[in-house]
Motif scaffolding. Structure first.
Motif, short mmCIF file in Angstrom:
data_model
loop_
_atom_site.label_atom_id
_atom_site.label_comp_id
_atom_site.label_asym_id
_atom_site.label_seq_id
_atom_site.Cartn_x
_atom_site.Cartn_y
_atom_site.Cartn_z
N SER A 1 0.42 -1.26 -0.18
CA SER A 1 0.17 -0.10 -0.11
C SER A 1 0.91 1.39 0.08
O SER A 1 2.19 1.23 0.51
CB SER A 1 -1.02 0.25 1.47
OG SER A 1 -0.53 0.29 2.24
N GLY B 1 0.03 5.87 -0.16
CA GLY B 1 -0.93 6.59 -0.40
C GLY B 1 -2.42 6.28 -0.41
O GLY B 1 -3.16 7.07 -0.96
N GLY B 2 -3.01 5.34 0.42
CA GLY B 2 -4.36 4.79 0.83
C GLY B 2 -4.99 3.99 -0.62
O GLY B 2 -5.14 3.27 -0.65
N LYS B 3 -3.84 3.59 -1.44
CA LYS B 3 -4.31 2.91 -1.91
C LYS B 3 -3.17 1.04 -2.48
O LYS B 3 -2.09 1.16 -1.83
CB LYS B 3 -3.56 3.00 -3.95
CG LYS B 3 -4.14 4.08 -3.86
CD LYS B 3 -4.14 5.02 -5.52
CE LYS B 3 -5.29 5.90 -5.92
NZ LYS B 3 -5.24 6.42 -6.84
N VAL B 4 -3.98 0.45 -2.59
CA VAL B 4 -3.49 -1.22 -3.10
C VAL B 4 -3.08 -1.94 -3.77
O VAL B 4 -4.21 -1.54 -4.77
CB VAL B 4 -3.93 -2.42 -1.48
CG1 VAL B 4 -3.88 -3.25 -1.33
CG2 VAL B 4 -4.94 -1.36 -0.53
N TYR B 5 -1.82 -2.27 -4.17
CA TYR B 5 -1.43 -2.50 -5.46
C TYR B 5 -1.29 -4.19 -5.21
O TYR B 5 -0.34 -4.28 -4.55
CB TYR B 5 -0.57 -2.01 -5.62
CG TYR B 5 0.86 -1.38 -5.11
CD1 TYR B 5 2.09 -1.92 -5.78
CD2 TYR B 5 0.99 -0.43 -4.92
CE1 TYR B 5 3.74 -1.31 -5.47
CE2 TYR B 5 1.68 0.16 -4.25
CZ TYR B 5 3.26 -0.75 -4.06
OH TYR B 5 3.99 -0.18 -3.35
#
Length: 145
Positions: free
Chosen positions: A21, A23-27
């Motif tokens: 994760s 910046g608040g995004k999961v990848y």
């Protein structure tokens, strides 16, 4: 057991990496994403049919690169035979299977990888002279009760 689809993906098996994760995004990690995309492309080119929408079985052989030096844990007589040997080290086999399941779904073989109701897998060291690869078979199974 009737095989519906078979493919070999050349290169070292790549496990599904843990989600990251930022910046608040999961990848998905880049290495996993690249392998899944390349495998899905090869699978899609070879499959060329409508997605399967029934229960299927999956067979995976993760064939890893043969080390230059014989591991101390393997008996010399087995190593000399030049056959496949089990590979009891990282990456974990279940993580390689996760990447394969995602690749066959993205490649259009199955509509959803939850359709895989039977699984056979092994992790081996490549035979002498063999290249590392992932061998995938999708096969027909009976109806699930």
């Amino acid at each position: 057991m009737r095989v519906l689809f078979s493919v070999s993906i050349l290169g070292d098996p790549v496990p599904k990496g843990r989600p990251r994760s930022a910046g608040g995004k999961v990848y998905t990690p880049p290495r996993t994403r690249r392998w899944e995309a390349a495998a899905a492309q090869i699978i899609a080119l070879q499959w060329g049919a409508a997605e399967l929408v029934r229960p299927v079985g999956l067979s995976v052989v993760a064939c890893h690169r043969r080390p230059k030096n014989r591991p101390k844990t393997i008996a010399p007589e087995l190593w000399a035979l030049g056959s496949e040997l089990y590979r009891p080290s990282k990456p974990d086999l279940d993580n390689v299977i996760k990447a394969v399941k995602d690749a066959i779904e993205k490649g259009g073989v199955v509509a959803n990888d939850s359709q895989i109701c039977e699984l056979r897998a092994r992790k081996v060291i490549a035979a002498k002279g063999a290249e590392p690869c992932v061998i995938i078979h999708v096969y027909e199974i009976g109806e699930v009760p």
